[in-house]
Each structure stands twice: as C-alpha cells, then as structure tokens.
Design a protein around this motif. Structure first.
Motif, mmCIF file in Angstrom:
data_model
loop_
_atom_site.group_PDB
_atom_site.id
_atom_site.type_symbol
_atom_site.label_atom_id
_atom_site.label_comp_id
_atom_site.label_asym_id
_atom_site.label_seq_id
_atom_site.Cartn_x
_atom_site.Cartn_y
_atom_site.Cartn_z
ATOM 1 N N SER A 192 -1.299 7.363 5.247
ATOM 2 C CA SER A 192 -2.034 7.093 3.914
ATOM 3 C C SER A 192 -2.023 8.398 3.205
ATOM 4 C CB SER A 192 -3.390 6.651 4.514
ATOM 5 O OG SER A 192 -4.081 7.454 5.359
ATOM 6 N N ASN A 193 -1.935 9.540 3.696
ATOM 7 C CA ASN A 193 -2.180 10.893 2.795
ATOM 8 C C ASN A 193 -0.651 11.118 2.020
ATOM 9 O OD1 ASN A 193 -1.644 13.739 2.793
ATOM 10 N ND2 ASN A 193 -3.797 13.805 2.688
ATOM 11 N N ALA A 194 -0.967 11.269 0.774
ATOM 12 C CA ALA A 194 0.334 11.492 -0.147
ATOM 13 C C ALA A 194 1.167 12.678 0.336
ATOM 14 C CB ALA A 194 -0.005 11.400 -1.719
ATOM 15 N N GLN A 195 0.426 13.780 0.678
ATOM 16 C CA GLN A 195 1.226 15.016 0.867
ATOM 17 C C GLN A 195 2.007 14.727 2.120
ATOM 18 O OE1 GLN A 195 1.633 17.886 -0.876
ATOM 19 N NE2 GLN A 195 3.012 18.207 0.956
ATOM 20 N N GLN A 235 0.777 -1.244 -0.050
ATOM 21 C CA GLN A 235 0.132 -0.002 0.053
ATOM 22 C C GLN A 235 0.874 1.338 -0.168
ATOM 23 O OE1 GLN A 235 -2.761 0.232 3.199
ATOM 24 N NE2 GLN A 235 -3.660 2.270 2.620
ATOM 25 N N THR A 236 1.843 1.276 0.794
ATOM 26 C CA THR A 236 2.705 2.507 0.874
ATOM 27 C C THR A 236 3.539 2.607 -0.421
ATOM 28 O OG1 THR A 236 2.861 2.096 3.184
ATOM 29 C CG2 THR A 236 4.645 3.383 2.003
ATOM 30 N N LEU A 237 4.127 1.472 -0.983
ATOM 31 C CA LEU A 237 4.791 1.595 -2.143
ATOM 32 C C LEU A 237 3.855 2.096 -3.254
ATOM 33 C CD1 LEU A 237 6.943 -1.712 -1.968
ATOM 34 C CD2 LEU A 237 7.685 0.649 -1.613
ATOM 35 N N ALA A 238 2.620 1.483 -3.377
ATOM 36 C CA ALA A 238 1.733 2.030 -4.476
ATOM 37 C C ALA A 238 1.680 3.875 -4.475
ATOM 38 C CB ALA A 238 0.449 1.181 -4.161
ATOM 39 N N MET A 239 1.423 4.020 -3.245
ATOM 40 C CA MET A 239 1.382 5.594 -2.836
ATOM 41 C C MET A 239 2.686 6.608 -3.544
ATOM 42 S SD MET A 239 0.432 7.589 0.605
ATOM 43 C CE MET A 239 1.717 7.099 1.281
ATOM 44 N N ILE A 240 3.632 5.943 -3.042
ATOM 45 C CA ILE A 240 4.802 6.786 -3.349
ATOM 46 C C ILE A 240 5.469 6.459 -4.663
ATOM 47 C CG2 ILE A 240 5.310 7.026 -0.841
ATOM 48 C CD1 ILE A 240 7.447 4.633 -0.960
ATOM 49 N N THR A 241 4.839 5.411 -5.205
ATOM 50 C CA THR A 241 5.249 5.328 -6.624
ATOM 51 C C THR A 241 4.537 5.791 -7.921
ATOM 52 O OG1 THR A 241 4.463 3.072 -6.639
ATOM 53 C CG2 THR A 241 6.898 3.265 -6.230
ATOM 54 N N SER A 242 3.427 6.271 -7.193
ATOM 55 C CA SER A 242 2.218 6.760 -8.235
ATOM 56 C C SER A 242 2.496 7.915 -9.053
ATOM 57 C CB SER A 242 0.946 7.169 -7.392
ATOM 58 O OG SER A 242 1.107 8.329 -6.548
ATOM 59 N N PRO A 243 1.946 8.114 -10.119
ATOM 60 C CA PRO A 243 2.724 9.204 -10.891
ATOM 61 C C PRO A 243 2.217 10.802 -10.471
ATOM 62 C CG PRO A 243 1.370 7.724 -12.390
ATOM 63 C CD PRO A 243 1.214 7.301 -10.773
ATOM 64 N N SER A 244 1.302 10.759 -9.619
ATOM 65 C CA SER A 244 1.056 11.951 -8.661
ATOM 66 C C SER A 244 1.522 12.369 -7.635
ATOM 67 C CB SER A 244 -0.683 11.986 -8.474
ATOM 68 O OG SER A 244 -0.674 11.125 -7.511
ATOM 69 N N PHE A 245 2.538 11.457 -7.165
ATOM 70 C CA PHE A 245 3.278 11.547 -5.952
ATOM 71 C C PHE A 245 4.230 12.782 -6.038
ATOM 72 C CE2 PHE A 245 6.471 10.739 -2.583
ATOM 73 C CZ PHE A 245 5.494 10.645 -1.362
ATOM 74 N N ASP A 246 4.343 13.626 -5.113
ATOM 75 C CA ASP A 246 4.911 14.906 -5.149
ATOM 76 C C ASP A 246 6.557 14.605 -4.912
ATOM 77 O OD1 ASP A 246 5.919 17.434 -5.243
ATOM 78 O OD2 ASP A 246 4.087 18.010 -3.991
ATOM 79 N N TRP A 247 7.393 14.387 -6.175
ATOM 80 C CA TRP A 247 8.854 14.299 -6.011
ATOM 81 C C TRP A 247 9.532 15.631 -5.524
ATOM 82 C CZ3 TRP A 247 11.294 9.602 -6.457
ATOM 83 C CH2 TRP A 247 10.733 8.625 -6.344
ATOM 84 N N ASN A 248 8.964 16.710 -6.060
ATOM 85 C CA ASN A 248 9.659 18.013 -5.827
ATOM 86 C C ASN A 248 9.509 18.350 -4.309
ATOM 87 O OD1 ASN A 248 10.163 18.481 -8.516
ATOM 88 N ND2 ASN A 248 8.480 19.721 -8.739
#
Length: 502
Positions: free
Chosen positions: A162-165, A69-82
């Motif tokens: 669970s929150n991407a931000q 679940q965590t990997l799916a969130m942080i590897t999603s295209p919308s995850f904020d790399w900046n």
C-alpha cells in the motif's frame, strides 16, 4: 517505463484467468502494418492485441474490484516513475533525456488508457530510436512483450503493498530484471552515462557499431574527442561530461535556442594541449591541466550558456584561454577557485585551463607566487611531496586551526584514498596496500570520521563559507584530522600555516 505497464499488465494477467471463459472479449481487429519488416509488424500486432485485451480486463468491473486500489496508487501523479526506471530521483543528463522522452508514453501504456495500442507501441519505438538510433524495433517489441508477459507475478506482489515508495522500489527491481535481458542499446538509455557517442542524448548512428561519430564544427576546432552529445530546444537543459579528472557541466537556460539542435562537449588529448603552449612562447611557462570545447550544429545561443569545470587539479590563480582556429591562445574572463572554473559563452570555441608551475611553493616556502588573501580568514597551505597542492582558507577557534575538509579529501584522493562526505559523516578507505591501525579507539563527540568501515573519531566541526568558492562548507581542526590520518599511516606534519604530506 515498465512500471505502469508492469502493474496494469499484471492486473490483466490475473483477471484474465478468471474472465477467459466468460466470452467478455470480441475479436480484436488486426493492427495496420507500419513501416517495419513483416516479422516486426506481426510482433507489434500481437502485442497490441494483448494490450487491448488487457485494457478491457483492467477496466472491467471485476478488474477494478481486484486491482483498482493498486492501479490507483501507481497511476497517481505523485507516483515515482524515476524510481521505477532508474532507481533514483537524482538523474544524470542522459537519464533526464530518457525520462523526458518516454515517461508520457510509458504512463499511457501502463495505465491502459490508449485508444490505439499499435500506434503507442510504434511511438515508443520511435522515441527510443530518437534517443539512440542503434535501438532496433524488434528489440523494443521484445522488451515490451517481456514486461507484459512477466507482469502477473509482479502484480500479485504489488497487490499486497500500500506504500507508494515500496511499490516503486518493488517495480524497479522487476524493471531491472526485464532490462537485464534487453539489448545493450536499450540498456544504454537508462544507464547514467547514456549511449556512447552519436546523436540524441549521446547515442546515435554507430553507437553499437564501433564507428566514429562526427563532432559538430565549432569555432575553435582544436579538440575533437567527443565526450557527450545532446539535443536541445527552447527548454532549459543541463549537460554533464567527464574528461579525465575534470567534470564539465554545461547549463543551457530556457530560451537560449529557438529551435532544436545538437550541442556536443569535446576535449583534447594531452599532446593537443601541450603543443598549444609549445607554439605560444608567451605562455611557455604554463602547464595545461584541462581541455574542453562546446560545439553547436545550428545557430548560436541568444542567452549566455554557463560552463563549469570541476577538478582537484584546478587552483585559484590558474588561467583560462580560448583556443583560436590558428592555435592562438587568448585569455578569457572566468571565475577561478580551488577545484573549479566557471565561465559563460555565446559561441562555441575550445578552451584550455593552465597553471603556472613556477609559482608553486616548495617545502612550504611560498616561492614566487603570492598566495590568495581572504578577509576574515587565514591562508593555509597543503603541500604534497614538496609542491603546493592547495592554498586553503583557515579559521582559528580557541587556538586551534580549522580547514575545509573538501581540500583534505582532494589531497587524500591523490594519495590513493577513497573518501566521501554525506553532510555529516566523513568516510575514508585506505589504498589496498595500507593496513590501518584500528586499535585503542576512543571516540569523542562531534562529526564522525570513519576509516575502512570503522568509526575511529568524532571531531569538532564548523560550517562556514569557503571564501574561494563563496559556498558553505565544513571545517575541521587540523589536529583531529591528523590523528585520524596517522592511523592510516599517512606521513604528515603541521607547521603553521603549512600542512605537509610526504
């Protein structure tokens, strides 16, 4: 780049403790030696084996159950790399260059999808060195190893988010920790200003050695102080540099260059500029206020490049000159308004912005220079110490004169204030030696005015076009602003249309 790596590495570390005795892993072949010293090659091999082991762990059935679940969130295209790498989405040109060069490799590394861990590590080394040649391969390996080895605790924390931000913010804090122990050359890649001097985004040979970088030759060659150096190609690029109180922004449109080359932004010293006007008697009445130049290492652009210079010292009516190879000054067409000069170029000369000091008003009197006139607006004057600082558009509503607060902010900065505007609140901080009067505060309604952290007033405001710039801005009634400034011991008087500051 530590972000994805951070997350996946952590997953691996947690899961590895469970699987270490199950015999899941076979021996990883030694990585092929690259063109590095034996110690660096050995370190790369060790790190590559760890990444490959971690990859097997993460992608195993148990790994996906624990960390999926965590990997799916942080590897999603919308995850904020900046947010992870820089702590913000508002990147400077140097940070944008770093993000453009490294984000893809970082994603590959931290998602554990690389089929060649050794090749990926070496690619990251190469990318970092292309951005700043002062970066050492051994330092890159150490930086990446620290992220991998420290990820266990970080991933444990992320597993509860669970929150991407929130996850991006958490990872930024961890990344900053790893970055704090990295070499200064690596730290510079992620800083707002980038490496100082050299090639790439402003770094390069000599960035950490104190050597002087060579400024590419332009057609003017009057100014040689290197401010920023950036590699451009066929894509659009925005370059920013600071020269004293002036901010220089260079906007390169897509397709302006067909192949990769370097653009450098330069400036001159005060004596450089003064000597130009001393030698050109035709313009001896002018005073230089800003110098800048653009230099290309290759072909000139096929589309015009836009250069914008912003400074509180620039006023409508100032003049812009191109500086010739022999020091000759040639007036050029430019859009000049209070605080800003904009022009387009297709070659790389040097420029100087100058003002006619003899046309400034004194004591509120207009002097020999004509003030600008704007249809539908009045023209006010902000005078500091008897000298005209700004000719300002004004509006009269219900018998009260409103002026754009931007001009007031620039005036206060010249008086030692720190002043900011976020679109709805105006915050001011007095000079250290000034003790403001914060007693008997009666806050009204409207736009907030804050002094040294205390809300002292809410004033009416109007959003309208600033005819000098053509952009919307906020106007406030002079009377309300004066009340606020009186609390800060500012000595000012209003005698329409002149607002005088001592």
């Amino acid at each position: 780049m530590s972000k994805t790596k951070l997350r996946n590495t952590a997953a691996v570390a947690i899961i590895s403790a469970t699987l270490a005795t199950t015999g899941v892993f076979s021996t990883i072949p030694s990585a092929q030696a690259a063109t590095y010293s034996s110690s660096v090659t050995s370190s790369i091999t060790t790190l590559a084996e760890q990444i490959e082991n971690d990859s097997q762990l993460v992608n195993s059935e148990l790994g996906q159950a624990v960390a999926g679940q965590t990997l799916a969130m942080i590897t999603s295209p919308s995850f904020d790399w900046n947010e992870v790498m820089f702590g913000t989405d508002t990147l400077t040109p140097s940070q944008s260059a770093t993000a453009s060069q490294l984000t893809g490799e970082v994603k590959e590394l931290l998602s554990f999808n690389s089929s060649d861990a050794t090749g990926l590590i070496e690619s990251i080394i190469s990318s970092m060195q292309s951005l700043n040649s002062a970066v050492q391969a051994s330092d890159v390996v150490t930086f990446l190893s620290n992220i991998v080895n420290g990820a266990t605790g970080e991933f444990s924390t992320l597993s509860g988010i669970s929150n991407a931000q929130d996850a991006a913010t958490q990872m930024h804090g961890a990344f900053q920790g790893y970055l704090s122990s990295a070499s200064s050359a690596i730290q510079a890649l992620f800083s707002p200003t980038g490496p100082a001097g050299g090639s790439g985004i402003g770094g390069g040979a000599g960035a950490d050695t104190g050597t002087t970088d060579t400024v590419p030759t332009g057609s003017g060659d009057a100014f040689t102080s290197l401010l920023q150096s950036v590699t451009v190609d066929a894509s659009a690029k925005t370059i920013q540099a600071q020269a004293g109180s002036s901010t220089i922004e260079v906007q390169v449109p897509a397709g302006a260059f067909s192949s990769s080359e370097q653009i450098s932004v330069v400036s001159g010293t005060a004596s450089d500029a003064t000597s130009l006007f001393t030698a050109n008697t035709t313009y001896s009445n002018l005073t230089p206020i800003s110098t800048f130049g653009i230099a290309f290492t290759g072909a000139t652009p096929t589309s015009p490049i836009t250069v914008t210079v912003s400074s509180s010292d620039i006023q409508a009516g100032d003049q812009v000159f191109k500086v010739g190879a022999d020091g000759a000054l040639t007036p050029v067409q430019a859009t000049v308004s209070d605080g800003q000069v904009t022009l387009t170029i297709t070659s790389d000369p040097d420029f100087v912005i100058a003002t006619d000091a003899s046309s400034a008003t004194t004591g509120g009197a207009t002097g020999t220079g004509a003030l600008p006139s704007w249809k539908g607006y009045g023209t006010g004057e902000i005078v500091v110490g008897g000298t005209l600082k700004f000719a300002v558009p004004s509006l009269v509503k219900r018998g009260t004169t409103y002026m754009p607060i931007w001009y007031v902010m620039q005036t206060l900065k010249g008086l030692g204030f720190t002043t900011t505007w976020n679109g709805h609140d105006w915050k001011m901080k007095t000079p250290a030696t000034t003790k403001p009067n914060l007693s008997n505060i009666k806050v009204g309604t409207g736009t907030a005015i804050d002094l040294n952290g205390t809300l002292i007033e809410k004033a009416p405001s109007i959003t309208a076009i600033d005819p000098a710039s053509g952009k919307k801005t906020t106007y406030m009634p002079i009377w309300y602003v004066m009340q606020a400034l009186n609390r800060a011991n500012v000595s000012d008087t209003w005698k329409s249309p002149v607002w005088s500051f001592k």
